[in-house]
Design a protein around this motif. Structure first.
Motif, PDB file in Angstrom:
ATOM      1  N   GLY A  95      12.686  57.442   7.424  1.00  0.00           N
ATOM      2  CA  GLY A  95      13.091  58.303   6.332  1.00  0.00           C
ATOM      3  C   GLY A  95      12.071  58.145   5.218  1.00  0.00           C
ATOM      4  O   GLY A  95      11.580  57.039   4.980  1.00  0.00           O
ATOM      5  N   LEU A  96      11.710  59.236   4.569  1.00  0.00           N
ATOM      6  CA  LEU A  96      10.696  59.184   3.506  1.00  0.00           C
ATOM      7  C   LEU A  96      11.316  59.624   2.187  1.00  0.00           C
ATOM      8  O   LEU A  96      12.025  60.627   2.130  1.00  0.00           O
ATOM      9  CB  LEU A  96       9.525  60.113   3.841  1.00  0.00           C
ATOM     10  N   VAL A  97      11.043  58.861   1.147  1.00  0.00           N
ATOM     11  CA  VAL A  97      11.484  59.242  -0.207  1.00  0.00           C
ATOM     12  C   VAL A  97      10.298  59.086  -1.142  1.00  0.00           C
ATOM     13  O   VAL A  97       9.621  58.050  -1.127  1.00  0.00           O
ATOM     14  CB  VAL A  97      12.637  58.346  -0.721  1.00  0.00           C
ATOM     15  N   PHE A  98      10.039  60.117  -1.935  1.00  0.00           N
ATOM     16  CA  PHE A  98       8.908  60.099  -2.864  1.00  0.00           C
ATOM     17  C   PHE A  98       9.416  60.216  -4.298  1.00  0.00           C
ATOM     18  O   PHE A  98      10.602  60.427  -4.543  1.00  0.00           O
ATOM     19  CB  PHE A  98       7.948  61.252  -2.555  1.00  0.00           C
ATOM     20  N   GLN A  99       8.487  60.137  -5.233  1.00  0.00           N
ATOM     21  CA  GLN A  99       8.865  60.287  -6.642  1.00  0.00           C
ATOM     22  C   GLN A  99       9.427  61.697  -6.879  1.00  0.00           C
ATOM     23  O   GLN A  99      10.387  61.869  -7.615  1.00  0.00           O
ATOM     24  CB  GLN A  99       7.659  60.024  -7.538  1.00  0.00           C
ATOM     25  N   HIS A 100       8.804  62.676  -6.252  1.00  0.00           N
ATOM     26  CA  HIS A 100       9.350  64.033  -6.292  1.00  0.00           C
ATOM     27  C   HIS A 100      10.320  64.179  -5.118  1.00  0.00           C
ATOM     28  O   HIS A 100      10.073  63.639  -4.044  1.00  0.00           O
ATOM     29  CB  HIS A 100       8.227  65.075  -6.204  1.00  0.00           C
ATOM     30  N   LEU A 131      27.491  61.175   3.862  1.00  0.00           N
ATOM     31  CA  LEU A 131      26.449  60.725   2.944  1.00  0.00           C
ATOM     32  C   LEU A 131      26.575  61.393   1.576  1.00  0.00           C
ATOM     33  O   LEU A 131      26.341  60.761   0.542  1.00  0.00           O
ATOM     34  CB  LEU A 131      25.066  60.985   3.539  1.00  0.00           C
ATOM     35  N   LEU A 132      26.961  62.674   1.570  1.00  0.00           N
ATOM     36  CA  LEU A 132      27.179  63.356   0.277  1.00  0.00           C
ATOM     37  C   LEU A 132      28.200  62.581  -0.551  1.00  0.00           C
ATOM     38  O   LEU A 132      28.012  62.365  -1.753  1.00  0.00           O
ATOM     39  CB  LEU A 132      27.696  64.783   0.507  1.00  0.00           C
ATOM     40  N   GLN A 133      29.290  62.166   0.103  1.00  0.00           N
ATOM     41  CA  GLN A 133      30.299  61.346  -0.585  1.00  0.00           C
ATOM     42  C   GLN A 133      29.675  60.052  -1.099  1.00  0.00           C
ATOM     43  O   GLN A 133      29.861  59.659  -2.247  1.00  0.00           O
ATOM     44  CB  GLN A 133      31.427  60.949   0.391  1.00  0.00           C
ATOM     45  N   GLN A 134      28.928  59.399  -0.209  1.00  0.00           N
ATOM     46  CA  GLN A 134      28.405  58.067  -0.529  1.00  0.00           C
ATOM     47  C   GLN A 134      27.407  58.092  -1.691  1.00  0.00           C
ATOM     48  O   GLN A 134      27.262  57.097  -2.385  1.00  0.00           O
ATOM     49  CB  GLN A 134      27.760  57.446   0.716  1.00  0.00           C
ATOM     50  N   VAL A 135      26.711  59.227  -1.864  1.00  0.00           N
ATOM     51  CA  VAL A 135      25.761  59.292  -2.975  1.00  0.00           C
ATOM     52  C   VAL A 135      26.370  59.967  -4.208  1.00  0.00           C
ATOM     53  O   VAL A 135      25.663  60.333  -5.148  1.00  0.00           O
ATOM     54  CB  VAL A 135      24.418  59.980  -2.573  1.00  0.00           C
ATOM     55  N   GLN A 154      17.450  62.751  -6.665  1.00  0.00           N
ATOM     56  CA  GLN A 154      16.901  61.600  -5.938  1.00  0.00           C
ATOM     57  C   GLN A 154      17.956  60.985  -5.030  1.00  0.00           C
ATOM     58  O   GLN A 154      17.638  60.511  -3.942  1.00  0.00           O
ATOM     59  CB  GLN A 154      16.341  60.546  -6.904  1.00  0.00           C
ATOM     60  N   ARG A 155      19.229  61.006  -5.456  1.00  0.00           N
ATOM     61  CA  ARG A 155      20.286  60.505  -4.575  1.00  0.00           C
ATOM     62  C   ARG A 155      20.405  61.375  -3.339  1.00  0.00           C
ATOM     63  O   ARG A 155      20.595  60.873  -2.218  1.00  0.00           O
ATOM     64  CB  ARG A 155      21.608  60.414  -5.331  1.00  0.00           C
ATOM     65  N   LEU A 156      20.256  62.680  -3.514  1.00  0.00           N
ATOM     66  CA  LEU A 156      20.299  63.568  -2.351  1.00  0.00           C
ATOM     67  C   LEU A 156      19.075  63.328  -1.451  1.00  0.00           C
ATOM     68  O   LEU A 156      19.184  63.345  -0.217  1.00  0.00           O
ATOM     69  CB  LEU A 156      20.350  65.032  -2.783  1.00  0.00           C
ATOM     70  N   ALA A 157      17.925  63.110  -2.063  1.00  0.00           N
ATOM     71  CA  ALA A 157      16.716  62.822  -1.270  1.00  0.00           C
ATOM     72  C   ALA A 157      16.894  61.537  -0.456  1.00  0.00           C
ATOM     73  O   ALA A 157      16.460  61.454   0.702  1.00  0.00           O
ATOM     74  CB  ALA A 157      15.494  62.718  -2.188  1.00  0.00           C
ATOM     75  N   VAL A 158      17.557  60.549  -1.039  1.00  0.00           N
ATOM     76  CA  VAL A 158      17.852  59.309  -0.315  1.00  0.00           C
ATOM     77  C   VAL A 158      18.793  59.598   0.862  1.00  0.00           C
ATOM     78  O   VAL A 158      18.583  59.124   1.983  1.00  0.00           O
ATOM     79  CB  VAL A 158      18.476  58.263  -1.270  1.00  0.00           C
ATOM     80  N   ALA A 161      16.945  61.236   3.643  1.00  0.00           N
ATOM     81  CA  ALA A 161      16.071  60.297   4.350  1.00  0.00           C
ATOM     82  C   ALA A 161      16.851  59.443   5.341  1.00  0.00           C
ATOM     83  O   ALA A 161      16.298  58.965   6.325  1.00  0.00           O
ATOM     84  CB  ALA A 161      15.346  59.409   3.342  1.00  0.00           C
ATOM     85  N   LEU A 162      18.161  59.269   5.080  1.00  0.00           N
ATOM     86  CA  LEU A 162      18.951  58.358   5.914  1.00  0.00           C
ATOM     87  C   LEU A 162      19.831  59.077   6.926  1.00  0.00           C
ATOM     88  O   LEU A 162      20.497  58.429   7.732  1.00  0.00           O
ATOM     89  CB  LEU A 162      19.820  57.479   5.015  1.00  0.00           C
ATOM     90  N   VAL A 163      19.831  60.409   6.897  1.00  0.00           N
ATOM     91  CA  VAL A 163      20.837  61.143   7.666  1.00  0.00           C
ATOM     92  C   VAL A 163      20.692  60.897   9.175  1.00  0.00           C
ATOM     93  O   VAL A 163      21.682  60.829   9.898  1.00  0.00           O
ATOM     94  CB  VAL A 163      20.836  62.649   7.290  1.00  0.00           C
ATOM     95  N   ALA A 164      19.475  60.731   9.656  1.00  0.00           N
ATOM     96  CA  ALA A 164      19.274  60.518  11.094  1.00  0.00           C
ATOM     97  C   ALA A 164      19.264  59.027  11.455  1.00  0.00           C
ATOM     98  O   ALA A 164      18.852  58.655  12.554  1.00  0.00           O
ATOM     99  CB  ALA A 164      17.984  61.189  11.558  1.00  0.00           C
TER     100      ALA A 164
END
Ligand SMILES: Nc1ncnc2c1ncn2[C@@H]1O[C@H](COP(=O)(O)OP(=O)(O)O)[C@@H](O)[C@H]1O
Ligand SMILES: [Mg+2]
Length: 238
Positions: A95-100, A131-135, A154-158, A161-164
């Motif tokens: 999973g990839l998370v960037f500043q943007h 995951l939507l709930q968790q974030v 950024q929480r949604l981006a996280v 990144a973790l969904v799979a």
């Protein structure tokens, strides 16, 4: 396919760089960097601006071709794969998370989280809703990214990144555009959610307080890993 040989039944690291180097023109910006991240392990990468952190993560993510060295995901060497084969494997491995945030503006929040499932040919709706709930975005799956605050994006981006349920997360200053309170919330959430499925985490951050959330820290200086315990000034000048 080439695999890292591991002694006995020890599992392969989620992520491994072996002697990675990167040259741009005449300038070598990474000089033989080796590191490993085990499943479930959280590793912070720190270093001054220009020390090669983003270049390193780019190569570990298989987004660029190293000038030398090897990259392994779950023990499989990937730097020699075709771009397509690597992209297919990346969905599961990383999973990839960037500043943007790189959310897709024309997709609602739930669909943004379902994109990895579309690539895998798997329906990840239930996982996406969880995951939507968790974030902290439960019930807002039909909204669009533009209505979210910076921290929510950024929480949604996280979450995306973790969904799979990847073997590892690569995060390059994922909270760099947030205020302190939101940065801490996003980083803690990312680490907690990654640990739930024993995903490894490699987190680039400038923030000592966030690096302290990691199990260990790697310092990068002028494209080299600083050996633990050695004063930075003792490094040879290239
Ligand atoms: N695509 C590129 N072409 C040329 N030089 C680059 C490129 N990407 C990064 N660099 C250079 O490599 C060095 C390391 O950059 P980077 O990995 O972005 O550092 P950091 O993320 O630690 O700030 C810098 O000197 C930067 O200017
Ligand atoms: Mg950077």
């Amino acid at each position: 396919m080439a695999r890292v040989t591991t002694a006995g039944a020890a599992p392969a690291p989620a992520l491994q760089a072996q002697n990675l180097s990167q040259t741009f023109g005449d300038t070598e910006v990474l000089h033989g960097v080796s590191l490993q991240v085990a499943r479930g392990e959280v590793v912070a990468v720190m270093g001054p601006s220009g020390s090669g952190k983003s270049t390193l993560l780019h190569l570990l993510g298989g987004l660029g071709q190293p000038s030398g060295g090897e990259v392994y995901w779950e023990g499989v060497r990937v730097d020699q794969l075709s771009v397509d084969a690597r992209a297919q494997r990346r969905v599961r491995a990383l999973g990839l998370v960037f500043q943007h945030h790189y959310l897709l503006p024309d997709l609602n929040l739930l669909d943004n989280l379902r994109v990895p499932g579309m690539i895998l040919g798997e329906d990840l709706t239930a996982r996406a809703e969880q995951l939507l709930q968790q974030v902290g975005l439960g019930g807002r799956g039909g909204a669009y990214p533009e209505v979210l605050s910076g921290g929510e994006r950024q929480r949604l981006a996280v979450a995306r990144a973790l969904v799979a349920r990847p073997a590892a997360l690569l995060a390059d200053e994922p909270t760099g555009s947030l205020d302190r309170a939101n940065a801490r919330r996003v980083a803690e959430l990312m680490i907690d959610l990654a640990r739930e499925h024993a995903s490894g985490v490699l987190l680039v951050t400038h923030d000592e307080a966030l690096a302290a959330l990691a199990d260990r820290q790697i310092d990068l200086l002028d494209g080299r890993v600083v050996p633990p315990g050695s004063p930075a000034t003792a490094l040879p000048v290239p």
